[in-house]
Design a protein around this motif. Sequence first.
Motif, PDB file in Angstrom:
ATOM      1  N   ARG A  75       0.836  -1.209   0.000  1.00  0.00           N
ATOM      2  CA  ARG A  75       0.000   0.000   0.000  1.00  0.00           C
ATOM      3  C   ARG A  75       0.871   1.261   0.000  1.00  0.00           C
ATOM      4  N   CYS A 101       0.853   3.999  -2.995  1.00  0.00           N
ATOM      5  CA  CYS A 101       0.637   5.420  -2.711  1.00  0.00           C
ATOM      6  C   CYS A 101       1.765   6.251  -3.309  1.00  0.00           C
ATOM      7  N   CYS A 138       2.864   8.459   2.833  1.00  0.00           N
ATOM      8  CA  CYS A 138       2.484   7.178   2.218  1.00  0.00           C
ATOM      9  C   CYS A 138       2.306   6.106   3.293  1.00  0.00           C
ATOM     10  N   GLN A 162      -0.934   6.939   5.116  1.00  0.00           N
ATOM     11  CA  GLN A 162      -2.074   6.649   4.246  1.00  0.00           C
ATOM     12  C   GLN A 162      -2.315   5.146   4.157  1.00  0.00           C
ATOM     13  N   GLN A 169      -5.778   3.303   5.103  1.00  0.00           N
ATOM     14  CA  GLN A 169      -6.468   2.351   4.225  1.00  0.00           C
ATOM     15  C   GLN A 169      -6.685   1.019   4.932  1.00  0.00           C
ATOM     16  N   THR A 208      -8.617   9.081   4.337  1.00  0.00           N
ATOM     17  CA  THR A 208      -7.260   9.613   4.239  1.00  0.00           C
ATOM     18  C   THR A 208      -6.636   9.682   5.630  1.00  0.00           C
ATOM     19  N   VAL A 212      -2.841  13.679  -1.331  1.00  0.00           N
ATOM     20  CA  VAL A 212      -3.505  12.405  -1.040  1.00  0.00           C
ATOM     21  C   VAL A 212      -5.008  12.616  -0.946  1.00  0.00           C
ATOM     22  N   HIS A 260      -7.635  10.895  -3.224  1.00  0.00           N
ATOM     23  CA  HIS A 260      -8.691  10.067  -2.626  1.00  0.00           C
ATOM     24  C   HIS A 260     -10.064  10.439  -3.225  1.00  0.00           C
ATOM     25  N   PHE A 285      -6.527   6.748  -4.524  1.00  0.00           N
ATOM     26  CA  PHE A 285      -5.996   6.153  -3.289  1.00  0.00           C
ATOM     27  C   PHE A 285      -7.060   5.334  -2.605  1.00  0.00           C
TER      28      PHE A 285
END
Length: 191
Positions: free
Chosen positions: A22, A26, A132, A135, A139, A145, A182, A186, A191
Motif C-alpha cells: 500500500r 501510494c 504514504c 495513508q 487504508q 485519508t 492524497v 482520494h 488512493f
Amino acid sequence: MRSPEKEMFERYFTRTLEHIHRVQKCMVNLIVNYKDELGVNREECRMLMHNVTAHDQSKFSEEQFEPYIELTEFYHQKKVLKNEDYDYPEGMKEKVDKAVDAHYYSENHHPERIKHDLQFNFGMLEAIETVCDLQAMAQEFNEGTCRKFFEEIWVPKHANHWLSPEQAGYAMEYMDRVIKCVEDGHEKGLF
C-alpha cells in the motif's frame, strides 16, 4: 488445524507485506499524479521509488523480526478481536520496545531518527514517504485519508523529535502539502 504460533507468523507476513505494498502504491500515485504539486524532479522521483522499495525492510532484520510478530499479534488482539485482556508474553514488551526504537532510528519515514542521527534531514522526500506510510495505515483501517491520524496522533507524538521550531515548521508544511495531494487523489479514486 493451524497452531496459534503459525497463525501469528502468517498474520505478520501478510499484514506487513500488504502494508508495504500500500505504501508503494501510494508512492507511485503521488509521483505519477502529483510530482509537480510536490515540487519533486525526476531524480527525486527516482530516489523516492528506490527508497520505497526498501520501506520497512528493517522489520525483517534478526533484531526486529520476532518482536514485530508479537507487536502485530498485540494489535490484532486489541483492535481486531477487541481482546482487552491480551498482553505480551513475559519479557516480550521490552524486546518489542527495543525493536520499535531500532526501526524508528533506521527508517527515513520516522522523525524519531533525527535526535539519533544528527546528519539526518527530514525534508520533502521523507515527508512523502511518511505520508504514504500513514495513508497505508488509514487504508488498512478503512479511515479514508490519513489527515485525522496525522493531526490527532502523529503531530502530538512527534512534537519533541525536532531539533528546532523551524525544523518542525518545515516538516509540518511538507506533510500538509503531501496530505493535500492524497486527499485530492482520494476524492478522484486514486488512493
